[in-house]
Design a protein around this motif. Structure first.
Motif, PDB file in Angstrom:
ATOM      1  N   GLY A 238       0.819  -1.198   0.000  1.00 55.21           N
ATOM      2  CA  GLY A 238       0.000   0.000   0.000  1.00 55.21           C
ATOM      3  C   GLY A 238       0.856   1.253   0.000  1.00 55.21           C
ATOM      4  O   GLY A 238       2.082   1.209   0.065  1.00 55.21           O
ATOM      5  N   PHE A 239       0.179   2.373  -0.060  1.00 50.01           N
ATOM      6  CA  PHE A 239       0.863   3.661  -0.100  1.00 50.01           C
ATOM      7  C   PHE A 239       1.743   3.854   1.130  1.00 50.01           C
ATOM      8  O   PHE A 239       2.892   4.282   1.018  1.00 50.01           O
ATOM      9  N   LEU A 240       1.216   3.541   2.313  1.00 47.63           N
ATOM     10  CA  LEU A 240       1.977   3.761   3.538  1.00 47.63           C
ATOM     11  C   LEU A 240       3.187   2.835   3.629  1.00 47.63           C
ATOM     12  O   LEU A 240       4.239   3.239   4.131  1.00 47.63           O
TER      13      LEU A 240
ATOM     14  N   ARG B  29       4.947   1.666   1.043  1.00 45.96           N
ATOM     15  CA  ARG B  29       5.959   2.211   0.121  1.00 45.96           C
ATOM     16  C   ARG B  29       6.586   3.482   0.696  1.00 45.96           C
ATOM     17  O   ARG B  29       7.788   3.699   0.575  1.00 45.96           O
ATOM     18  N   LEU B  30       5.766   4.310   1.321  1.00 45.47           N
ATOM     19  CA  LEU B  30       6.273   5.530   1.942  1.00 45.47           C
ATOM     20  C   LEU B  30       7.255   5.180   3.061  1.00 45.47           C
ATOM     21  O   LEU B  30       8.331   5.784   3.165  1.00 45.47           O
TER      22      LEU B  30
END
Length: 122
Positions: free
Chosen positions: A10-12, A14-15
């Motif tokens: 998810g985005f988090l 990858r962040l």
């Protein structure tokens, strides 16, 4: 960034991976010094008080600066540091001379063990 992150992340996730790479890249001598100023400036911006919007905009600017820093670093250096970080998390150790993976284990020599002989009772 051409890292080997899972596209299912998810985005988090990858962040988080990008933010974990930032300190490793800051310590790498192959990353240009001028590029290393972006995260340092962002941390200073985060620490100094901002009377306008409060800490939320400071946090956003800092995170964006770290993401931009990782994205602008040389791709081969980013890929190497991402591989090293993944190996450290998985527990893979490498031989410092050859770079080959090391398997830590124990062994025993069974040829030197004494055998128990059946002793017939009189």
């Amino acid at each position: 960034m051409s890292d080997n992150s899972n596209p299912q992340d998810g985005f988090l996730a990858r962040l988080g991976k990008r933010l974990q790479l930032a300190p490793l890249l800051m310590l790498d001598g192959r990353v240009p010094l001028l590029l290393k100023l972006a995260p340092l400036a962002a941390v200073i911006y985060f620490i100094l008080p901002d009377p306008f919007f409060g800490p939320l905009d400071d946090l956003l600017v800092t995170v964006l600066a770290f993401i931009l820093f990782v994205e602008l670093c040389p791709p081969d250096v980013v890929a190497e540091q991402a591989r090293r970080a993944a190996e450290e998390l998985s527990g893979v150790q490498r031989d410092p001379r050859t770079g080959a993976p090391v398997v830590d284990g124990q062994y025993r020599d069974v040829t030197e063990e004494t055998e128990v002989k059946d002793d017939p009772k009189p």
